[in-house]
Design an enzyme around this catalytic site. Structure first.
Site, PDB file in Angstrom:
ATOM      1  N   ASP A 150     -11.352   2.794   4.198  1.00 43.37           N
ATOM      2  CA  ASP A 150     -11.802   1.403   4.042  1.00 43.37           C
ATOM      3  C   ASP A 150     -13.318   1.316   3.897  1.00 43.37           C
ATOM      4  OD1 ASP A 150      -9.759  -0.545   3.992  1.00 43.37           O
ATOM      5  OD2 ASP A 150      -9.386  -0.324   6.144  1.00 43.37           O
TER       6      ASP A 150
ATOM      7  N   GLN B  98      -4.951  -1.823   9.794  1.00 42.30           N
ATOM      8  CA  GLN B  98      -4.772  -3.095   9.089  1.00 42.30           C
ATOM      9  C   GLN B  98      -5.380  -4.240   9.905  1.00 42.30           C
ATOM     10  OE1 GLN B  98      -3.615  -3.571   5.992  1.00 42.30           O
ATOM     11  NE2 GLN B  98      -3.922  -5.769   6.148  1.00 42.30           N
TER      12      GLN B  98
ATOM     13  N   LYS C 220       0.844  -1.203   0.000  1.00 45.43           N
ATOM     14  CA  LYS C 220       0.000   0.000   0.000  1.00 45.43           C
ATOM     15  C   LYS C 220       0.873   1.244   0.000  1.00 45.43           C
ATOM     16  CE  LYS C 220      -3.747  -2.301   2.412  1.00 45.43           C
ATOM     17  NZ  LYS C 220      -4.307  -2.685   3.698  1.00 45.43           N
TER      18      LYS C 220
HETATM   19  N1  GUN Z   1      -6.921  -6.820   5.745  1.00 51.85           N
HETATM   20  C1  GUN Z   1      -7.234  -7.511   4.622  1.00 51.85           C
HETATM   21  N2  GUN Z   1      -7.909  -6.708   3.753  1.00 51.85           N
HETATM   22  C2  GUN Z   1      -8.022  -5.508   4.347  1.00 51.85           C
HETATM   23  C3  GUN Z   1      -8.595  -4.273   3.942  1.00 51.85           C
HETATM   24  O1  GUN Z   1      -9.164  -4.119   2.860  1.00 51.85           O
HETATM   25  N3  GUN Z   1      -8.493  -3.263   4.843  1.00 51.85           N
HETATM   26  C4  GUN Z   1      -7.890  -3.403   6.039  1.00 51.85           C
HETATM   27  N4  GUN Z   1      -7.858  -2.347   6.857  1.00 51.85           N
HETATM   28  N5  GUN Z   1      -7.339  -4.531   6.438  1.00 51.85           N
HETATM   29  C5  GUN Z   1      -7.394  -5.584   5.596  1.00 51.85           C
END
Ligand code: GUN
Length: 300
Positions: free
Chosen positions: A127, A98, A54
């Site tokens: 998100d 996360q 990311k």
């Molecule tokens: N863990 C796996 N996919 C995601 C996501 O799309 N957002 C977040 N914050 N954590 C994740």
């Protein structure tokens, strides 16, 4: 192989380029450099890889990608305070905690994940996990769209695949993918920004009776159950569009929720794993971060 391969990697690269260009224009017109801060608790290797990816994608798009690393022994209260601090920081436009958060056994208390996510300011909730943003989507007036389902909408749109009037079966009912995916595809035209809408949607899951029969009735089948290769070739209608959201590590190999080798002989089009849906999630996260920066700093 009969099915057309839906190249999520290529579409994601196209979207990332578009976001990068929009970021340039936003900054040129006096906006601040958009900033995404990811909060990473503990040492989960997969989460570390995701967060690193990311951050790199942010850099390439002209977005500042920060990572706040906290030990697995962090207490609930400390994490809530950390998120509250990011809410109050005007330089941070997007916040991402996360998941999964570490569970017990790391010296930590075990987190109340919902309480942490509820702390994120809905205006910085890239998100789209906060109840406010989920509610806005439900009501057909979304602010942020959740990244993975939005990526799938973009993939379908950019491959000229229409689901209007078609039967879409979503296998999986998670808050992150299954539920919002179903909602987005069932919306009226234009609600979620693009023309991928007006589908007739069935949500199936691990307790669905006659899952095979329901899947076989799908013009478009979206697998988001988290069970490796659960969708077999004989569960797919010939010519159907198959979207595989699964990323499962089996014997050091990544496999989806769809048995790809069987499915590709039956489907009309299919996403590979890896290189299908995965890259789109990050592309839409960049999109949401720019949107967050815009909402917090209108330039005209
Ligand atoms: N863990 C796996 N996919 C995601 C996501 O799309 N957002 C977040 N914050 N954590 C994740």
């Amino acid at each position: 192989m009969g099915a057309e391969l839906l190249d999520g990697k290529r579409v994601a690269a196209e979207i990332r380029e578009e976001v990068a260009e929009e970021v340039r224009q936003f900054v040129q017109s006096g906006g601040p450099k958009p900033c995404l801060t990811a909060v990473l608790v503990g040492e989960d290797p997969a989460s570390q890889v995701y967060v690193r990816n990311k951050s790199r994608a942010c850099d390439k798009a002209g977005i500042e990608g920060r990572t706040l690393r906290l030990p697995a022994s962090t207490q609930q209260r400390q994490l809530v305070d950390t998120v509250a601090g990011l809410n109050a920081d005007p330089k941070v436009h997007g916040i991402l905690v996360q998941l999964p958060l570490p569970s017990d056994g790391n010296g930590g208390s075990g987190f109340d994940e919902r309480a942490i996510l509820d702390t994120v300011d809905p205006m910085k909730d890239v998100d789209a996990f906060s109840p406010v943003n989920v509610g806005l989507l439900m009501q057909g007036r979304p602010r942020f769209l959740p990244c993975t389902p939005h990526g799938i909408v973009q993939l379908l749109h950019r491959q000229n695949i229409s689901v209007a009037g078609k039967h879409v079966v979503v296998v999986g009912r998670s808050d992150i993918v299954g539920k919002p995916m179903a909602m987005m595809l069932a919306q009226r035209d234009g609600t979620c920004g693009r023309e991928v809408a007006n589908a007739t949607v069935t949500i199936a899951h691990s307790r669905t009776a006659d899952l095979g029969e329901i899947c076989r009735s799908a013009d478009c089948l979206i697998a988001a159950v988290g069970v490796p290769q659960m969708i077999r070739g004989d569960m797919i209608r010939p010519g159907a569009v198959v979207i595989d959201v699964g990323i499962n590590r089996v014997d050091d190999k990544l496999v989806g929720d769809v048995a790809f080798d069987e499915a590709k002989e039956v489907a009309g089009a299919i996403t590979p794993v890896p290189g299908g849906v995965g890259p789109l999630t990050i592309a839409m996260l960049l999109h949401n971060t720019l949107l967050a920066a815009r909402l917090q700093n209108p330039t005209d």
